[in-house]
Design a protein around this motif. Structure first.
Motif, mmCIF file in Angstrom:
data_model
loop_
_atom_site.group_PDB
_atom_site.id
_atom_site.type_symbol
_atom_site.label_atom_id
_atom_site.label_comp_id
_atom_site.label_asym_id
_atom_site.label_seq_id
_atom_site.Cartn_x
_atom_site.Cartn_y
_atom_site.Cartn_z
ATOM 1 N N UNK A 4 0.896 -1.190 0.049
ATOM 2 C CA UNK A 4 0.061 0.072 0.046
ATOM 3 C C UNK A 4 0.701 1.159 0.006
ATOM 4 N N UNK A 5 2.169 1.161 0.261
ATOM 5 C CA UNK A 5 3.086 2.213 0.470
ATOM 6 C C UNK A 5 2.800 3.217 -0.636
ATOM 7 N N UNK A 6 2.865 2.863 -1.930
ATOM 8 C CA UNK A 6 2.847 3.884 -2.971
ATOM 9 C C UNK A 6 1.387 3.914 -3.807
ATOM 10 N N UNK A 7 0.525 3.352 -2.952
ATOM 11 C CA UNK A 7 -0.964 3.261 -3.557
ATOM 12 C C UNK A 7 -1.783 4.383 -3.346
ATOM 13 N N UNK A 8 -2.845 4.777 -3.829
ATOM 14 C CA UNK A 8 -3.747 5.550 -3.363
ATOM 15 C C UNK A 8 -4.877 5.242 -2.257
ATOM 16 N N UNK A 9 -5.382 6.387 -1.849
ATOM 17 C CA UNK A 9 -6.405 6.136 -0.667
ATOM 18 C C UNK A 9 -7.484 5.010 -1.436
ATOM 19 N N UNK A 192 -8.625 10.552 19.357
ATOM 20 C CA UNK A 192 -9.803 9.793 18.606
ATOM 21 C C UNK A 192 -10.624 10.735 17.742
ATOM 22 N N UNK A 193 -10.971 11.679 18.313
ATOM 23 C CA UNK A 193 -11.597 12.875 17.619
ATOM 24 C C UNK A 193 -10.766 13.555 16.494
ATOM 25 N N UNK A 194 -9.357 13.817 16.575
ATOM 26 C CA UNK A 194 -8.449 14.053 15.543
ATOM 27 C C UNK A 194 -8.293 13.213 14.403
ATOM 28 N N UNK A 195 -8.453 11.779 14.635
ATOM 29 C CA UNK A 195 -8.468 10.924 13.770
ATOM 30 C C UNK A 195 -9.780 10.908 12.867
ATOM 31 N N UNK A 196 -10.988 11.172 13.658
ATOM 32 C CA UNK A 196 -12.125 11.116 12.908
ATOM 33 C C UNK A 196 -12.180 12.274 12.123
ATOM 34 N N UNK A 197 -11.727 13.397 12.812
ATOM 35 C CA UNK A 197 -11.735 14.653 11.759
ATOM 36 C C UNK A 197 -10.953 14.450 10.748
ATOM 37 N N UNK A 198 -9.949 13.759 10.625
ATOM 38 C CA UNK A 198 -8.972 13.393 9.352
ATOM 39 C C UNK A 198 -9.536 12.812 8.590
ATOM 40 N N UNK A 199 -10.217 11.558 8.975
ATOM 41 C CA UNK A 199 -11.167 10.742 8.232
ATOM 42 C C UNK A 199 -11.970 11.274 7.352
ATOM 43 N N UNK A 200 -12.890 12.253 7.982
ATOM 44 C CA UNK A 200 -13.796 12.855 7.327
ATOM 45 C C UNK A 200 -13.220 13.884 6.180
ATOM 46 N N UNK A 201 -12.160 14.717 6.949
ATOM 47 C CA UNK A 201 -11.677 15.827 5.767
ATOM 48 C C UNK A 201 -11.010 15.167 4.700
ATOM 49 N N UNK A 202 -10.148 14.067 5.155
ATOM 50 C CA UNK A 202 -9.400 13.297 4.047
ATOM 51 C C UNK A 202 -10.165 12.705 2.739
ATOM 52 N N UNK A 209 -4.783 16.152 -3.433
ATOM 53 C CA UNK A 209 -4.635 16.514 -2.086
ATOM 54 C C UNK A 209 -4.186 15.538 -1.033
ATOM 55 N N UNK A 210 -4.988 14.147 -1.486
ATOM 56 C CA UNK A 210 -4.725 13.288 -0.568
ATOM 57 C C UNK A 210 -3.156 12.810 -0.306
ATOM 58 N N UNK A 211 -2.695 12.773 -1.579
ATOM 59 C CA UNK A 211 -1.257 12.409 -1.720
ATOM 60 C C UNK A 211 -0.273 13.317 -0.977
ATOM 61 N N UNK A 212 -0.733 14.523 -1.089
ATOM 62 C CA UNK A 212 0.032 15.606 -0.481
ATOM 63 C C UNK A 212 -0.146 15.496 0.921
ATOM 64 N N UNK A 213 -1.248 15.220 1.630
ATOM 65 C CA UNK A 213 -1.323 15.055 2.904
ATOM 66 C C UNK A 213 -0.688 13.714 3.481
ATOM 67 N N UNK A 214 -0.732 12.611 2.614
ATOM 68 C CA UNK A 214 0.027 11.578 2.833
ATOM 69 C C UNK A 214 1.678 12.066 2.995
ATOM 70 N N UNK A 215 2.082 12.790 2.178
ATOM 71 C CA UNK A 215 3.491 13.084 2.084
ATOM 72 C C UNK A 215 3.966 13.947 3.448
ATOM 73 N N UNK A 216 3.021 14.829 3.937
ATOM 74 C CA UNK A 216 3.068 15.540 5.031
ATOM 75 C C UNK A 216 3.231 14.482 6.355
ATOM 76 N N UNK A 217 2.307 13.780 6.353
ATOM 77 C CA UNK A 217 2.427 12.692 7.465
ATOM 78 C C UNK A 217 3.480 11.865 7.579
ATOM 79 N N UNK A 218 3.831 11.601 6.317
ATOM 80 C CA UNK A 218 5.109 10.670 6.348
ATOM 81 C C UNK A 218 6.452 11.527 6.784
ATOM 82 N N UNK A 219 6.544 12.728 6.372
ATOM 83 C CA UNK A 219 7.613 13.421 6.695
ATOM 84 C C UNK A 219 7.567 13.685 8.264
ATOM 85 N N UNK A 220 6.321 14.093 8.711
ATOM 86 C CA UNK A 220 6.399 14.159 10.420
ATOM 87 C C UNK A 220 6.640 12.805 11.060
#
Length: 246
Positions: A4-9, A192-202, A209-220
């Motif tokens: 899944x590492x290089x795959x889309x959501x 738990x709320x943060x994850x739910x918020x990210x799930x909904x927004x993402x 945009x999803x790929x960009x967010x994934x790269x930020x999470x990876x960098x963090x």
């Protein structure tokens, strides 16, 4: 989850229809996500084998970071799409400015760290990179970008905090309380709320945009590992080349 590492959501969902957006973010962040949440530093907090010098280094760096984390939360409060989200983020900001600050002061005293040391400390390069990514993503980026970085930071701490909370507490109060702060029901509820918020927004983002967010999470995730590593070894770890180009 290596496939899944290089795959889309969307591809992730096709393989596992019940998966969450944040599950995908964590999968895409490997091996850095696991390296951060399983770092020997986090285990030494729980089993009481933490060297005082390593923990003092860690606390000083974390103390210099608190103001930047508060600013990050402020940016996200301003960008949050609804009042309920603003209220959640604001409440965490208030907690950060009270309970954690008291913990730092008591811990510094117990570890023999003088006020002039932590009050005048400059951020090390790893902490600066960590703070810069959070501030840039939350201040200049979108709500989703800032949220992804915050989710990574807080979810990482909840992950190791809950793991260590299931074991006998170390004798040093500054270790046992640090575990408790990151395993309390209130903190767990916020993450738990943060994850739910990210799930909904993402889920509502475009594929780009999803790929960009994934790269930020990876960098963090890589920076979370580097932050622990710097405190643990007293050396500045080099980030992988993929992050040096960003």
């Amino acid at each position: 989850m290596a496939d899944f590492f290089d795959g889309s959501f969307q591809g992730f969902l096709e393989r596992d229809p019940g998966a969450r957006f944040t599950d995908w973010l964590a999968a895409r962040a490997e091996p850095y996500w696991s390296s951060a949440t399983e770092h020997p530093f986090t285990r030494a907090i729980g089993d009481g084998t933490m060297p005082d010098a390593a923990y003092a280094r860690y606390l000083i760096e974390d103390y210099t970071f608190i103001t930047d984390l508060a600013s990050t939360l402020g940016y996200l409060v301003a960008k949050a799409p609804g009042m309920s989200s603003k209220a959640r983020l604001s409440a965490f900001l208030a907690l950060l400015a009270s309970e954690e600050n008291d913990y730092f002061l008591r811990s510094f005293e117990a570890l023999g760290v003088k006020p002039k040391t932590y009050e005048t400390a400059a951020q090390g390069p790893t902490t600066r990179a960590f703070a810069d990514l959070l501030l840039k993503s939350s201040g200049k980026g979108t709500y989703a970008e800032g949220l992804a970085c915050l989710v990574c930071a807080e979810w990482c701490y909840l992950t190791w905090g809950l793991r260590e909370a299931g074991k006998p507490r170390p004798e040093a109060f500054y270790l046992s309380e640090w575990i408790d702060l990151h395993a309390l029901p209130g903190f767990e509820a916020f993450v738990t709320w943060l994850r739910e918020e990210m799930d909904q927004v993402g889920a509502g983002l475009s594929a780009v945009e999803q790929e960009n967010v994934a790269q930020l999470f990876r960098h963090m995730s890589a920076l979370e590992f580097a932050f622990f590593e710097a405190a643990w070894t007293a050396e500045t770890p080099s980030l992988p080349e993929e992050f040096q180009r960003t």
